[in-house]
Write a protein that holds these residues in place. Structure first.
Motif, mmCIF file in Angstrom:
data_model
loop_
_atom_site.group_PDB
_atom_site.id
_atom_site.type_symbol
_atom_site.label_atom_id
_atom_site.label_comp_id
_atom_site.label_asym_id
_atom_site.label_seq_id
_atom_site.Cartn_x
_atom_site.Cartn_y
_atom_site.Cartn_z
ATOM 1 N N ASP A 164 33.648 43.515 31.045
ATOM 2 C CA ASP A 164 33.243 44.178 32.285
ATOM 3 C C ASP A 164 34.314 44.077 33.367
ATOM 4 O OD1 ASP A 164 30.883 44.921 31.199
ATOM 5 O OD2 ASP A 164 29.757 43.180 31.960
ATOM 6 N N ASP A 165 35.187 43.088 33.239
ATOM 7 C CA ASP A 165 36.253 42.941 34.237
ATOM 8 C C ASP A 165 37.389 43.926 34.010
ATOM 9 O OD1 ASP A 165 35.322 40.717 35.804
ATOM 10 O OD2 ASP A 165 35.536 39.534 33.975
ATOM 11 N N VAL A 166 37.400 44.528 32.826
ATOM 12 C CA VAL A 166 38.454 45.488 32.517
ATOM 13 C C VAL A 166 37.891 46.885 32.689
ATOM 14 C CG1 VAL A 166 40.206 46.145 30.855
ATOM 15 C CG2 VAL A 166 39.210 43.862 30.761
ATOM 16 N N GLY A 168 38.451 51.149 32.928
ATOM 17 C CA GLY A 168 39.300 52.097 32.206
ATOM 18 C C GLY A 168 39.608 51.502 30.844
ATOM 19 N N GLN A 169 40.736 51.824 30.264
ATOM 20 C CA GLN A 169 41.181 51.241 28.981
ATOM 21 C C GLN A 169 40.064 51.242 27.951
ATOM 22 O OE1 GLN A 169 44.096 51.095 29.002
ATOM 23 N NE2 GLN A 169 44.994 50.154 30.788
ATOM 24 N N ASP A 170 39.284 52.320 27.905
ATOM 25 C CA ASP A 170 38.130 52.329 27.011
ATOM 26 C C ASP A 170 38.522 52.268 25.539
ATOM 27 O OD1 ASP A 170 36.284 52.358 29.049
ATOM 28 O OD2 ASP A 170 36.433 54.537 29.292
ATOM 29 N N PRO A 205 52.873 49.594 29.690
ATOM 30 C CA PRO A 205 53.717 49.163 30.810
ATOM 31 C C PRO A 205 53.167 47.901 31.473
ATOM 32 C CG PRO A 205 52.837 51.389 31.157
ATOM 33 C CD PRO A 205 52.231 50.880 29.913
ATOM 34 N N PRO A 206 53.961 47.225 32.275
ATOM 35 C CA PRO A 206 53.498 46.012 32.944
ATOM 36 C C PRO A 206 52.311 46.308 33.861
ATOM 37 C CG PRO A 206 55.863 46.297 33.239
ATOM 38 C CD PRO A 206 55.358 47.532 32.603
ATOM 39 N N GLY A 207 51.398 45.385 33.933
ATOM 40 C CA GLY A 207 50.297 45.495 34.886
ATOM 41 C C GLY A 207 49.171 46.401 34.453
ATOM 42 N N THR A 208 49.128 46.792 33.177
ATOM 43 C CA THR A 208 48.047 47.672 32.745
ATOM 44 C C THR A 208 46.895 46.893 32.138
ATOM 45 O OG1 THR A 208 49.313 48.033 30.732
ATOM 46 C CG2 THR A 208 49.380 49.763 32.387
ATOM 47 N N GLY A 209 46.971 45.579 32.196
ATOM 48 C CA GLY A 209 45.809 44.792 31.779
ATOM 49 C C GLY A 209 45.863 44.275 30.356
ATOM 50 N N LYS A 210 47.045 44.124 29.795
ATOM 51 C CA LYS A 210 47.130 43.632 28.412
ATOM 52 C C LYS A 210 46.681 42.174 28.326
ATOM 53 C CE LYS A 210 51.490 44.697 28.140
ATOM 54 N NZ LYS A 210 51.613 45.307 29.467
ATOM 55 N N THR A 211 47.234 41.348 29.200
ATOM 56 C CA THR A 211 46.836 39.942 29.212
ATOM 57 C C THR A 211 45.357 39.827 29.566
ATOM 58 O OG1 THR A 211 49.074 39.421 29.914
ATOM 59 C CG2 THR A 211 47.443 37.687 30.129
ATOM 60 N N LEU A 212 44.940 40.660 30.520
ATOM 61 C CA LEU A 212 43.530 40.656 30.932
ATOM 62 C C LEU A 212 42.613 40.992 29.765
ATOM 63 C CD1 LEU A 212 41.610 40.522 33.412
ATOM 64 C CD2 LEU A 212 41.862 42.985 33.583
ATOM 65 N N LEU A 213 43.005 41.989 28.957
ATOM 66 C CA LEU A 213 42.199 42.375 27.799
ATOM 67 C C LEU A 213 42.064 41.214 26.821
ATOM 68 C CD1 LEU A 213 43.455 45.992 27.099
ATOM 69 C CD2 LEU A 213 41.070 45.334 27.271
ATOM 70 N N SER A 368 49.576 51.173 38.488
ATOM 71 C CA SER A 368 49.010 50.385 37.388
ATOM 72 C C SER A 368 47.800 49.610 37.889
ATOM 73 C CB SER A 368 50.053 49.412 36.864
ATOM 74 O OG SER A 368 50.295 48.421 37.832
ATOM 75 N N GLY A 369 47.059 49.033 36.966
ATOM 76 C CA GLY A 369 45.893 48.243 37.335
ATOM 77 C C GLY A 369 46.240 47.113 38.281
ATOM 78 N N ALA A 370 47.392 46.487 38.029
ATOM 79 C CA ALA A 370 47.807 45.370 38.879
ATOM 80 C C ALA A 370 48.070 45.859 40.305
ATOM 81 C CB ALA A 370 49.043 44.710 38.302
HETATM 82 P P1 ADP Z 1 49.934 43.016 31.762
HETATM 83 O O1 ADP Z 1 49.583 44.300 31.059
HETATM 84 O O2 ADP Z 1 51.277 43.097 32.373
HETATM 85 O O3 ADP Z 1 49.689 41.816 30.942
HETATM 86 P P2 ADP Z 1 47.809 41.901 33.313
HETATM 87 O O4 ADP Z 1 46.772 41.903 32.275
HETATM 88 O O5 ADP Z 1 48.450 40.608 33.590
HETATM 89 O O6 ADP Z 1 48.919 42.988 32.995
HETATM 90 O O7 ADP Z 1 47.186 42.506 34.635
HETATM 91 C C1 ADP Z 1 47.443 41.990 35.901
HETATM 92 C C2 ADP Z 1 46.259 42.144 36.816
HETATM 93 O O8 ADP Z 1 46.024 43.513 37.104
HETATM 94 C C3 ADP Z 1 44.981 41.655 36.205
HETATM 95 O O9 ADP Z 1 44.798 40.300 36.453
HETATM 96 C C4 ADP Z 1 43.925 42.491 36.921
HETATM 97 O O10 ADP Z 1 43.595 41.904 38.153
HETATM 98 C C5 ADP Z 1 44.643 43.782 37.197
HETATM 99 N N1 ADP Z 1 44.306 44.802 36.197
HETATM 100 C C6 ADP Z 1 45.176 45.408 35.368
HETATM 101 N N2 ADP Z 1 44.554 46.310 34.600
HETATM 102 C C7 ADP Z 1 43.248 46.270 34.926
HETATM 103 C C8 ADP Z 1 42.084 46.975 34.470
HETATM 104 N N3 ADP Z 1 42.151 47.897 33.520
HETATM 105 N N4 ADP Z 1 40.912 46.675 35.047
HETATM 106 C C9 ADP Z 1 40.826 45.754 36.015
HETATM 107 N N5 ADP Z 1 41.877 45.053 36.481
HETATM 108 C C10 ADP Z 1 43.087 45.303 35.961
#
Ligand code: ADP
Ligand code: MG
Ligand code: ZN
Length: 602
Positions: A164-166, A168-170, A205-213, A368-370
């Protein structure tokens, strides 16, 4: 965990040796003197005097002293003088008990002090040095524990993140949910005969939520989750990285079913090249990783997730099916995705009622998401700064600009003349944009300088989402980019350095039209340039002969030139409006798209 017993053994041995030495030293040096009464110093002459008077009971002659006990039980010690008559003198009396005492250390003592003590001291010093070094340098400490992996183990929900925290990125979520399901109910898949996927690679790309996923997977999966970053495998000593990989996988095998996540895998997974001087350590680590991934029994239930923003640099062996079978793209969010991400992050801040997230999402194409998370946070900070208790639309709008162009430079002093040039420049952009039908509407124009160095800018916002760019749109954009400089030329008969950013963007676009989009007159559908890492800025390199390169430059120049001419024409056709709008902007400093259109259409 496993390193404790080894360490303890070493410590115990050291303590034992130290204790032994202390005990011996105590026995040899201190104990003999403990029972003895306190000694007084005396002169040799006093000693002779006492002997002559018959007051002495007992004499002990050592190498350097003469210790004697008088009748009143007092013990004296006199420095020994070379006295050949001494023995005769003592035996003459007949009542004096006398003996020689050797102060030479015994062979055992000599052995202990010469050999054992230095070794014990060295061991202790060695331990102390490595412990403190290890703490300071991290790596060395780990190296001394011989390649233990330092993967963090998360069990369910410890990351505090869920799907739920992510937003988009469906597609990515879908793929990952399947993997989690796989680990929960392997029977379901085994019945049909499907194999568990061994690995999935998150790219984007950086900041698109890969680590978050990956963290969300950890939160959702009811299995242990090992998380380690690629850089943690890179060690001081050759072979340590490989040892760490081995350790990580043996830990994972114990805990199966489980998930292993390797973040930034490109640090260890780079293509191996034939280069002899190649990085041995990295190659060994990679080879070990490949071996371990092959060695896994698919039914055991260890799934490997990895993330990278440089998939093209990864070794092909790593990407073949059976290792990372799946590639899960985490692309920059589209309009709906951006809105959803804004909403997810806005949940954490207090909002006033009428927030239009869609408008913010439209103004942030390409973010990006970040960056979106950052925009929401900046808005909250701005609300606090302005003493409000909730974030409103203006906070969000301003923070979009902060993220794009930096903070306002409120106290920058700009002369009236320069302000005027800047105003004409910006209106030049806006007017050229408004007069072409293939151009996005003007959203805002401002001449308040920003910390990024921008002295003003014109924001254009598309109505909906755009996935393609037509040739007409590209040409309209070029004309708009040259509109600022055109206004300077037309009104002030000069040009300024303020157009440098426009020039950069225009060149980039025109070049891409020629070399990558096949939109030029001279060349057909030729790929004259290839883009290397597309997720990290997209450096491109020419793939053509030097002669062609020269023709490309000519073509780029002529495209920009005709766009520039078009902009000058549009502005000179509308020169009254240009004056009117520029003065209005100079007065207000910031105007909205509606104000702009109202004056234009009046
Ligand atoms: P990377 O793809 O570089 O690993 P991160 O997963 O570290 O990016 O994302 C950095 C931050 O950006 C996350 O902690 C979150 O707060 C925000 N973020 C990025 N993508 C999303 C998303 N799809 N939904 C919600 N937050 C996001
Ligand atoms: Mg990351
Ligand atoms: Zn400009």
């Amino acid at each position: 965990m496993n390193e404790k017993p080894d360490n303890n053994k070493q410590k115990n041995l050291g303590a034992l040796l130290l204790g032994l030495v202390l005990l011996l030293a105590f026995n040899a040096l201190i104990l003999p003197n403990l029972g003895a009464p306190a000694m007084k110093d005396a002169d040799y002459s006093y000693f002779l005097e006492q002997v002559d008077e018959g007051n002495v009971q007992k004499v002990e002659i050592t190498d350097s002293t003469v210790n004697f006990t008088t009748d009143d039980e007092q013990v004296y010690s006199a420095v020994r003088i070379d006295d050949p008559d001494l023995v005769e003198r003592l035996s003459k009396d007949g009542n004096i008990e006398f003996s020689g005492v050797s102060t030479q250390p015994s062979t055992l003592q000599t052995f202990l002090f010469a050999w054992v003590l230095p070794i014990v001291i060295m061991v202790i010093v060695w331990n102390i040095i490595f412990k403190s070094l290890g703490k300071r340098m991290g790596g060395l400490g780990n190296a001394m524990s011989f390649g233990k992996s330092n993967a963090k183990i998360y069990v369910k929900a410890q990351t505090g993140k869920t799907f739920d925290d992510v937003a988009g990125q469906d597609e990515a979520k879908e793929a990952l949910k399947e993997i989690v399901d796989f680990l929960h109910t392997p029977e379901k898949y085994a019945e049909i005969g499907a194999d568990l996927p061994k690995g999935a690679l998150l790219v984007g790309p950086p900041g698109t939520g890969k680590t978050l996923l990956a963290q969300a997977v950890a939160g959702e999966a009811e299995v242990p989750f090992f998380s380690i970053s690629g850089s943690e495998f890179v060690e001081m000593f050759v072979g340590m990285g490989a040892a760490k990989v081995r350790d990580l996988f043996s830990q994972a095998a114990e805990k199966a079913p489980c998930i292993v996540f390797i973040d930034e895998i490109d640090t260890i997974g780079k293509k191996r090249d034939g280069n002899i001087s190649g990085n041995d350590e990295r190659e060994q680590t990679l080879n070990q990783l490949l071996t371990e991934m092959d060695g896994f029994d698919g039914k055991k239930g260890v799934v490997i997730l990895a993330a990278t923003n440089r998939p093209e640099s990864l070794d092909p062996a790593l990407l073949r099916p059976g290792r990372f079978d799946r590639r899960i793209p985490a692309e920059l969010p589209d309009l709906a995705g951006r809105e959803a991400i804004l909403r997810v992050h806005a949940k954490k801040v207090r909002l006033s009622e009428d927030i239009d997230f869609n408008a913010i999402a439209r103004a942030t194409a390409g973010a990006s998401g970040a960056e979106l998370a950052n925009i929401v946070n900046e808005a909250a900070l701005r609300a606090v700064r302005n003493g409000r208790s909730a974030v409103d639309q203006s906070d969000l709008e301003e923070s979009v600009e902060v993220v794009i162009a930096g903070y306002q430079r409120k106290n920058a002093v700009i002369s009236r003349k320069e302000k005027e040039i800047i105003a004409y420049h910006e209106i030049g952009h806006a007017l050229v944009a408004a007069m072409q039908k293939d151009s996005a509407p003007v959203h805002k124009i401002t001449i308040i300088p920003r910390t990024s160095g921008a002295l003003g800018y014109t924001m254009q916002v598309d109505e909906g989402e755009k996935f393609l760019m037509t040739k007409e749109e590209a040409l309209a954009k070029l004309a708009t980019l040259t509109g600022g400089r055109s206004a300077e030329e037309l009104i002030f008969n000069t040009c300024t350095s303020g157009a440098s950013n426009d020039i950069e963007q225009a060149t980039k676009l025109a070049r891409a039209m020629v070399t990558r989009y096949g939109m030029s007159e001279t060349f057909d559908m030729l790929a004259l340039e290839t883009v290397s890492n597309k997720y990290l800025g997209g450096d491109s390199s020419l793939a053509c002969s030097p002669e062609t390169a020269a023709r490309i430059d000519d073509e780029v120049n002529s495209i920009v030139k005709s766009a520039h001419a078009k902009a000058v024409k549009i502005l000179s056709d509308n020169i009254e409006k240009l004056h009117e709008l520029a003065h209005y902007l100079l007065d207000k400093e910031t105007i909205t798209g509606e104000e702009f259109m109202a004056i234009l259409n009046s």
